[in-house]
Every structure is written in C-alpha cells, then in structure tokens.
Design an enzyme around this catalytic site. Sequence first.
Site, PDB file in Angstrom:
ATOM      1  N   HIS A 150       3.120   9.149  -6.524  1.00 31.97           N
ATOM      2  CA  HIS A 150       3.984  10.331  -6.567  1.00 31.97           C
ATOM      3  C   HIS A 150       4.802  10.361  -7.851  1.00 31.97           C
ATOM      4  CE1 HIS A 150       7.463  12.812  -4.662  1.00 31.97           C
ATOM      5  NE2 HIS A 150       6.594  13.592  -5.251  1.00 31.97           N
ATOM      6  N   HIS A 156       1.667   4.522  -2.793  1.00 29.95           N
ATOM      7  CA  HIS A 156       1.769   5.975  -2.674  1.00 29.95           C
ATOM      8  C   HIS A 156       3.006   6.491  -3.412  1.00 29.95           C
ATOM      9  CE1 HIS A 156      -1.598   6.653  -0.113  1.00 29.95           C
ATOM     10  NE2 HIS A 156      -1.128   5.953   0.904  1.00 29.95           N
ATOM     11  N   HIS A 172       0.837  -1.207   0.000  1.00 32.49           N
ATOM     12  CA  HIS A 172       0.000   0.000   0.000  1.00 32.49           C
ATOM     13  C   HIS A 172       0.870   1.255   0.000  1.00 32.49           C
ATOM     14  CE1 HIS A 172      -3.340   2.683   1.192  1.00 32.49           C
ATOM     15  NE2 HIS A 172      -2.429   3.257   1.975  1.00 32.49           N
ATOM     16  N   GLU A 173       1.893   1.269   0.861  1.00 34.82           N
ATOM     17  CA  GLU A 173       2.772   2.439   0.917  1.00 34.82           C
ATOM     18  C   GLU A 173       3.575   2.577  -0.366  1.00 34.82           C
ATOM     19  OE1 GLU A 173       2.279   4.552   3.110  1.00 34.82           O
ATOM     20  OE2 GLU A 173       1.013   3.269   4.351  1.00 34.82           O
TER      21      GLU A 173
END
Length: 224
Positions: A107, A103, A99-100
């Site tokens: 980006h 991110h 999940h991270e």
Amino acid sequence: MIFDPLYLIMIVPALILSIYAQFKVKSTYGRFSKVPTYRGITGAQAAREILRVAGVQGVDIELTRGFLSDHYDPRSRVLRLSEGVYSGNSIASVGVAAHEAGHAIQHAHGYAPLKLRSALVPVSSLGSNLAWPLLIIGFIFASQSLILAGIVFFSLAVLFQIVTLPVEFNASSRALQALPASGILSDTEVGGARKVLGAAALTYVAAATAALLQLVYFLLRAGL
C-alpha cells in the site's frame, strides 16, 4: 443446476481442492504455531520491525478476534492481527504477521494489483449479490438476457479472485525476504514460515479455481 452432471463434474475437483487447502493451512499453521522463534519475537513485534525497516509509517497494529482473521485495512491503514498471531512468538505467528506487513508495504509503495483489488471490492460485492439470482431466474425462464447479465456480474467476482492472487503471492514474497533480512528469523526458521504462507496461498488458489470453473460452466450452459 446442482443436479446438472456437468456442474458436478466441473465443481467437485474445485471443492476437493478447497477442502484440502483448508486442511493444509490449519495443519501447517498448527504445526508451526508450536515452534517458538529463536529470538522469541511476537507477531506484533515482527510486523512493527518489518514496517520500520521498510520505512513505512502511520500504520497501526491492532488485536482482532477470530482464528487467522489477520488482515490489513488500506482504508484506515490498520494492520489487524488475531490473538494467536499478535501475541504468539512462534514461526507461524511471525510468518502470518510478516505477510500482513507485506500488504502494508504494498500500500505504501502504491503496488498496482493492490490498488486494482481495492477498486474492485465494491463491484465484486455487487456482482456476488446479483449474479446468482439473475442466473437462477434466467435459467429457469430461459431468459438469455438475464443469464448474460448474471454472467457479467459473476465475472466481476471472478476478476476479484484472480487479482487477489498476485497481491497475496507478492505479500508473502516480501515477508519471506524481510524476515531474514531484518534478523527476525534465521535462515533455517524461514523454511517453516514459507510452508505456512504457502499453505495459506493455496486457499486463494482454490477459491480462484472454483470461481473460474463456475464461470466456465455458466458460459457453456449459456451457449457461449
């Protein structure tokens, strides 16, 4: 205002949802943190592999303290994983790490909602700090101008919570696509990761719901 029956009626459902969300994420994470992945890949390894497959470079992965304190810092391009996620080889650890990594991919690809959320961080922080004093003083002294100013500042914090939802949902969607595609998890294991990320998403829904209901309350009490 906490003694206002209307406030209690509006905020209690959100409070119950928040408590349930916290219970759900802890219990679901705890359950799947005891289920090791078939390949034995750790969260840190999973994040690196997902970023590699996505062609994202220049992102460092670091260990951080705290329970489920995992986050991606777009300013320094650092993905920070809690100890249990970083070195854990469970379905829960891999799901959170993925999940991270989602991110970080957002980006790198210039995902618009993430850009908007990053831009809202300073104004949201300012709004959170100024809203309550202005609202309390405004309601005590029946100052419509202070109440309106407080509502405007509080709206900035609410907007941040709302923008956070698509950012988090999209990161989870990217993770659940990348995990089987990269061979980190099998199709059957992805189901467990989906439950973990779904429970985590509920906490953001609860936070946004609570903020929206409070904003509606302030608007009602201000006669708007």
